[in-house]
Design a protein around this motif. Sequence first.
Motif, PDB file in Angstrom:
ATOM      1  N   ARG A  98       4.761  50.340  27.969  1.00  0.00           N
ATOM      2  CA  ARG A  98       5.790  50.173  28.993  1.00  0.00           C
ATOM      3  C   ARG A  98       5.218  49.653  30.297  1.00  0.00           C
ATOM      4  O   ARG A  98       5.954  49.393  31.234  1.00  0.00           O
ATOM      5  N   PRO A 141      14.148  59.801  15.074  1.00  0.00           N
ATOM      6  CA  PRO A 141      15.168  58.834  15.513  1.00  0.00           C
ATOM      7  C   PRO A 141      15.384  58.905  17.027  1.00  0.00           C
ATOM      8  O   PRO A 141      15.362  60.006  17.561  1.00  0.00           O
ATOM      9  N   GLY A 142      15.612  57.766  17.635  1.00  0.00           N
ATOM     10  CA  GLY A 142      15.697  57.732  19.090  1.00  0.00           C
ATOM     11  C   GLY A 142      14.348  58.128  19.641  1.00  0.00           C
ATOM     12  O   GLY A 142      13.349  57.561  19.260  1.00  0.00           O
ATOM     13  N   TYR A 143      14.309  59.129  20.535  1.00  0.00           N
ATOM     14  CA  TYR A 143      13.011  59.661  20.931  1.00  0.00           C
ATOM     15  C   TYR A 143      12.969  61.152  20.658  1.00  0.00           C
ATOM     16  O   TYR A 143      12.335  61.920  21.368  1.00  0.00           O
ATOM     17  N   GLU A 188      11.761  63.981  36.290  1.00  0.00           N
ATOM     18  CA  GLU A 188      13.151  63.530  36.212  1.00  0.00           C
ATOM     19  C   GLU A 188      13.417  62.844  34.880  1.00  0.00           C
ATOM     20  O   GLU A 188      14.560  62.677  34.490  1.00  0.00           O
ATOM     21  N   GLU A 245      14.138  62.181  31.301  1.00  0.00           N
ATOM     22  CA  GLU A 245      14.689  63.004  30.241  1.00  0.00           C
ATOM     23  C   GLU A 245      13.793  63.033  29.021  1.00  0.00           C
ATOM     24  O   GLU A 245      13.679  64.022  28.327  1.00  0.00           O
ATOM     25  N   ARG A 246      13.151  61.894  28.795  1.00  0.00           N
ATOM     26  CA  ARG A 246      12.324  61.785  27.604  1.00  0.00           C
ATOM     27  C   ARG A 246      11.121  62.726  27.678  1.00  0.00           C
ATOM     28  O   ARG A 246      10.684  63.268  26.671  1.00  0.00           O
ATOM     29  N   PHE A 251       4.172  55.087  27.585  1.00  0.00           N
ATOM     30  CA  PHE A 251       4.360  54.683  28.977  1.00  0.00           C
ATOM     31  C   PHE A 251       3.133  53.982  29.553  1.00  0.00           C
ATOM     32  O   PHE A 251       3.263  53.040  30.306  1.00  0.00           O
TER      33      PHE A 251
END
Lengths: 417, 302
Positions: free
Chosen positions: B267, B249-251, B70, B72-73, B263
């Motif tokens: 995280r 940039p971002g992920y 699920e 998105e990354r 993760f």
Amino acid sequence: MKKFKKSLLAIAASSVMSLSAYAGEVEVLHWWTSGGEAKSVAVLKELLEKQGHTWKDFAVAGGGGESAMTVLKSRAVSGNPPSAAQIKGLDIQEWGELGFLTDLDKVAEENKWSSLMPEIVSKVMKYDDQYVAVPVNVHRVNWLWVNPEIFKKAGAKVPTTWAEFKDAAEKIKKAGFVPLAHGGQAWQDATVFESVALGIGGPEFFRKAFVEHDMKTLQSDKMVEVFEVFKSLKQYMDKDAPGRDWNIATSMVIKGEAAMQLMGDWAKGEFAAAGKKPGKDYLCVAAPGTQNSFTFNIDSFAMFNVKDPENKKAQAALAKTILEPEFQEVFNLNKGSIPVRLGMNMEKFDSCAKDSMNSFVSTSKSGGLVPSMAHGMSTTSYIQGAIFDVVSNYFNSDKITAKEAAQKLAKAVKASI
Amino acid sequence: MQVVVAKTKKKPLDFIADQIPKLVLSPTILMTIVFIYGYVIWTGVLSFTKSSFLPNYKFAGTLQYEKLFENERWGVAVDNLFIFGGLFILICLALGIFMAILLDQRIRAEGAIRTVFLYPMALSFIVTGTAWKWILNPGLGLERLVKDMGFENFTFDWLINSDMAIYTLVIAAVWQSSGFVMALFLAGLRSIDSSIIKAAQIDGASLPKIYWRIILPSLRPVFFSAFIILCHIAIKSFDLVKALTNGGPGYSTDLPATFMYAFSFTRGQIGLGSASAMMMLAGVLAILIPYLYSELRGTRNA
């Protein structure tokens, strides 16, 4: 080899112990290894050694403490945690839940901690209503650092709202400067986002969104507006921002290449190191629209369970010393932050720190004091990570609308609760 | 006769000699079992638990895998792996073969040139990433250089464009690895029996035709091992991303390996990180098993 070193250390430690029979040892894990920070830690070491205890330094380099946390986890799992470790925010709760932390209530009572700091701060330091950690300093995150020289050249006014910010930024851009210095890393994007959210929505909105994770608030029109304003800042940054470190962005303001930066007060250390004076060479003002609020980021030491009674005494002494005025003053002068202890004499601090202290005290009464989301004060690392992902991805991609971003934010937070 | 006598006489020594290979190998085997397969199994177990901050063993079923798909990354990371891996392998192979063929023309100073091409392989990906970060930085590297030469409208800002940043990874990785592929192919080219080529020449075949019909087909094993090695580099890619874009940039330039690291270790979601690690393992196995199968079958036939 490691074992050999360890046994050597043990021999060294035991010989020290036999010399001063009543002294305990504290092993302190921290990541304050840069110049000013190391100096601040040395102060603590000295104060503790004066009381006859031994200080065993356990410094793990790497800003943000990622590597320090990895080391700490492996030490904790193997049943050999240090006496104290630099853990902050909601991570304290996680460690408490795992049963690693010791109860500091006795020290807290003896030294009347509860009357020394605002309740919202002591709440962060408690697990299950018992003190398990000691705060060291308070950083204000919602600062806007300003180069007044550029503002004068561009004929702009220092902004107090986001609308004024836009006017000022346009003027500065026309004058050929970069209006807003920024480093495009996820936590920096989040730091800016958080200031925008606080400026537009106010502390109540901020708390609902980032502390209580209220789904309605996360998808509200207000949040869409926050996202829109946040994205509009991108046009005022230079193209090279992605991946830049925060201190390099600060140096752009120092050198007069950029007019402003939205960053916590650790940026002051960079200004100070460059020999700049507050009020003259640079200004520190609250981020637009956040004059009556204060986003706090508190560094703290969590205390682990130790068995040896002497070491326990040393640990208690460490906890007590950290909150004493002497350490609070010297440490925070070096670190650029403000003391967490209320009612301190602020004479030696600069005007920015005094401003910061004043608003810390006033907002703790008015309710404008909010925990920083970008710095792990308001949420667990999972939810924080999920928010970072959405915010940073939205900021860097042109394909997502503000409305979609707000929905994604709500979805991501929900999925990680 | 003598041998038999010797054997009966030196029986104790013989016993030791028999055991020595086992003794010498056993630490390695033990370490492999514990530190490679043991940890693979441990990671597998963790991926079915609720492990968050530290490992714990509360069974969670396939929850972590559901969460992973699920996320998105994770989707972005997998897409990126296909883009990055596909382009990286394709370009490396094509460029490697091309350079090897050019170098194979018995030119002067071949040794020196070969070293020049192979040299990037000696650098670590961290160095490559950092160097390319400077080269591709619009305000510092290429774009600035061309602009300073007078082409004001030149832009090359892939590094900071979230749609294009993944291709900068391909550039840096190809720069690093194509020389190595070239060396592999060059060795392959040199090992081809020259009498076949001479026979073709006598038959009047042109040089391109010789390459296309004879040399390249006989390089099949080299091609295969190069492909496998490049696949591994692509799936394992971590340091290059960390140094060049750090997932940003971002992920937008996240790869499974950087996702896993973020993760599991920053995280505090070890369960989810383990699930992603298992998916990476599945990816590697999907390539490795057919390869091993074809290799083993191949030797049996031969």
